[in-house]
Design an enzyme around this catalytic site. Sequence first.
Site, PDB file in Angstrom:
ATOM      1  N   GLU A  60      76.697  99.544  29.000  1.00 25.43           N
ATOM      2  CA  GLU A  60      76.441  98.277  29.427  1.00 25.43           C
ATOM      3  C   GLU A  60      77.404  97.272  28.959  1.00 25.43           C
ATOM      4  O   GLU A  60      77.781  96.520  29.621  1.00 25.43           O
ATOM      5  CB  GLU A  60      74.981  97.927  28.832  1.00 25.43           C
ATOM      6  CG  GLU A  60      73.817  98.607  29.808  1.00 25.43           C
ATOM      7  CD  GLU A  60      73.403 100.011  29.324  1.00 25.43           C
ATOM      8  OE1 GLU A  60      73.964 100.455  28.383  1.00 25.43           O
ATOM      9  OE2 GLU A  60      72.603 100.761  30.066  1.00 25.43           O
ATOM     10  N   HIS A 129      60.933  97.953  28.638  1.00 16.76           N
ATOM     11  CA  HIS A 129      61.228  97.870  29.953  1.00 16.76           C
ATOM     12  C   HIS A 129      60.421  96.717  30.266  1.00 16.76           C
ATOM     13  O   HIS A 129      60.248  96.348  31.504  1.00 16.76           O
ATOM     14  CB  HIS A 129      60.881  99.023  30.901  1.00 16.76           C
ATOM     15  CG  HIS A 129      61.829 100.061  30.779  1.00 16.76           C
ATOM     16  ND1 HIS A 129      62.014 100.845  29.581  1.00 16.76           N
ATOM     17  CD2 HIS A 129      62.720 100.525  31.663  1.00 16.76           C
ATOM     18  CE1 HIS A 129      63.065 101.729  29.789  1.00 16.76           C
ATOM     19  NE2 HIS A 129      63.279 101.520  31.126  1.00 16.76           N
TER      20      HIS A 129
END
Lengths: 327, 342
Positions: A60, A129
Site C-alpha cells: 500500500e 475492516h
Amino acid sequence: MAETLLFNALRAAIDEEMARDPSVFVLGEDVGHYGGSYKVTKDLYTKYGELRVLDTPIAENSFTGLAVGAAMTGLRPIIEGMNMGFLLLAFNQIANNAGMLRYTSGGNYKIPLVIRGPGGVGRQLGAEHSQRLEAYFQGVPGLKMVACSTPYNAKGLLKAAIRDDNPVIFFEHVLLYNLKETLPDDEYVLPLDKAETVRKGKDVTILTYSRMRHHVTNAAKTLVQEGYDPEIIDLISLKPLDFDTIGESIRKTHRVIIVEECMKTGGIGAELVASINDRFFDELDAPVIRLASQDIPTPYNGTLESLTIVQPAQIVEAVQNIVPLRV
Amino acid sequence: MVQERTLPEFPTALASITREEGLVVYEDMILGRFFEDKCAEMYYRGKMFGFVHLYNGQEAVSSGVIKAMRSDDYVCSTYRDHVHALSAGVPARNVMAELFGKATGCSKGRGGSMHLFSAEHNLLGGFAFVAEGIPVATGAAFQTKYRREALGDETADQVTACFFGDGAANNGQFFECLNMAALWKLPILFVVENNKWAIGMAHERATSQPEIYKKASVFGMPGFEVDGMDVLAVRSIAQEAVARARAGEGPTLIEALTYRFRGHSLADPDEMRSKAEKEVWFSRDPIKKFAAYLTEQNLVQHDELLDIERRIQSVIDDAVQFAQSSAEPDPSELYRYIFAED
C-alpha cells in the site's frame, strides 16, 4: 440510465472519465482481473488495458507513493483501497506526499489524485475492516475529503474528484454499494465542496454523512409522524466543510444534532462542534448534540457492533430532547 | 586498522570521457563541494536554519549519474539534496535562496534544505523521510512507461534516477519498489549512496546483507557495486543503466560505496565514526582523484581546473548575494500553494 446500483454508478463514473481523459488510470489490489473487491472496476481492464487498470502487489505505501509520483508528472491516478482501512499503511504517502507536497514544493507540483474505496462499519467485519479514516486524515493540509451516500451523488462526485487537480479522498461505505436509484441519462458532475440538503425543515439541523444519512432519514419518518420538522444536511464534503449551507440552516433552526459513524474523539463531529461554536454560537438555542460511534475498536459480535454505532432510535430521541414540545 | 569493503576496481583505461564532458563533470563536482562548504559557513553564521545535510565527499555519485542523463530525465532525492538539485540544473541562486527561506527559493521558501523541488528541472524532491522518495520516483518512471505504451507517445523515453542512502535500503519501500520496477520493467536507476552510516547506525549493524547491490538479484534485476569516490566508474555504470532503461529493458540497482566527509547534518556532533576511518576515506577525495585523471590524461591543463574553481567560487558568492538580497515570502501568501488553484 436505468435503475443503477451504487457500485455501478461508481464504475460508470470511472469508465466515463477514463474514456474522456487518457491520463486517468486506476491502480490498486485486484482492481484489474478480479474487478475490484466490490466490483467497482469490473471488466474495465478489458476495455482499457492492464496499464490503465493496474493490478498492484500488496504494497500500500509503495503503490500510493507511486501514484503520487505519477500524478506529479502529469497522470491522474485513481487509487482503490481494497478496504480503505488498508491505506493506514500508506498514511505517510497520503499525508506527507499527497497532502503536503504541493505546498512544501512552493507550487512546483500539483497532485491530481483520487484515493477511493470501501470504508465504514460493515456487518461484523471486525475492527480492522471497520475504519473511518476521515477522522485521521481531516487534519492533513492539502487534502479534500468527500463522502458519497447515494448512487446519484456517488457518480457525480467521483467524476468531479477525478477532474479535480488536488488529492481527494473519496469515501464509499461498504453497506451502501447495493443502493439503487434511477440516474439521469445525461452526463452530470456535482460540486465537491457543497453539502446536500436532504430534507428541508425548521425545527433542528441534523448534520450527517455517508451511511448515517440513511439512518437519519429513517429516523425522520418517525419524527415527522410525531410532528417534528427536522432539516437534514448530508455534509458530502468532509474537508473543507460547507459552512455556508450549515450556517444558513443553523440561522433558521438554532438547534444542531450531528450524526456520524466516526469515533467520538477527534471525529468529524468534534471538528463540527468546535467550528459551529466559533462561527454560529450566537445563533444556538441549545448545546450541539453529537451522536457518534463509541470510542472502542469495532467489536465482531453483532449485538456489540450495533451498540457501537448510532442507531435510528437514538436520533429520534435526540430530536425529541432538543426540540421543545409544541402545545 | 580500519576494515573497509574492497572497492571494486575500475580500470581508467575503460573510461571514455571527452575533454568537454570532463570539464562539465568537474565543474559540477566543484559546484557541489563549494556550495556545501558555503552552506556550512552560512549555517554557522546563522543565515540558515533547521536540519542541513551536506554532501561533501559524495560528489562523484551525483555528478557521475546525473551528468550521464538528459536534462528531461527525472531526479529524485532525499534530505541530502542540495547537490542533486545542482547537478539536475537548478541554479545555485535558487537553491541557496531556498536555504535562506526566501521567496526566490526553488520551493518559494516553503520547503527548506530537505525539500528542494523544481518541476522545470524535473527534480521530484527533496524527501525527508527515509525511503519515501523511492515510491514517488517509481511513479515518475511508471508515468514514462504509461505515456509510451498506453498513450502511444514515442518521445516518452525519460529515465528516472532515484537516490537514497544505505539506511533506506532496509526499509520496505525499497523492496516493494524494486519488485514493482522489475515486474513492470520501469525505466529507473535506484542509486544507493552507501556512505556506511545512517546517522549513528553503522551499516553492518543494521542489515543482514551489507552488500546492497546483491539485493537486486532476488528481483531479477541487474545490481552493481561501484567505487562511489570515482566519478568515472560511477558515470560508466550509470551510462549503461540509463541506456538499458531508455531501451525499455528495465531498472538497475547501483550501490555506490562512498562517504560523507561531514557529520550526518550540521547538528550532528559526529562522534560515532573513528578518526582512522575518516582518514581512509578523506584520502579518496573524488574531486582530487578526478582532477588527477584529467591532467594526467592531458585532457585539461591544471590552470583550466583553477579557472573552473574561480568561476564556481563567483557563482557561489553570487548565489549568497542573491539569497541575502531576495525578499522574504509575503506573509499575505501564507496560504498560497495549498491547492492547485492557489
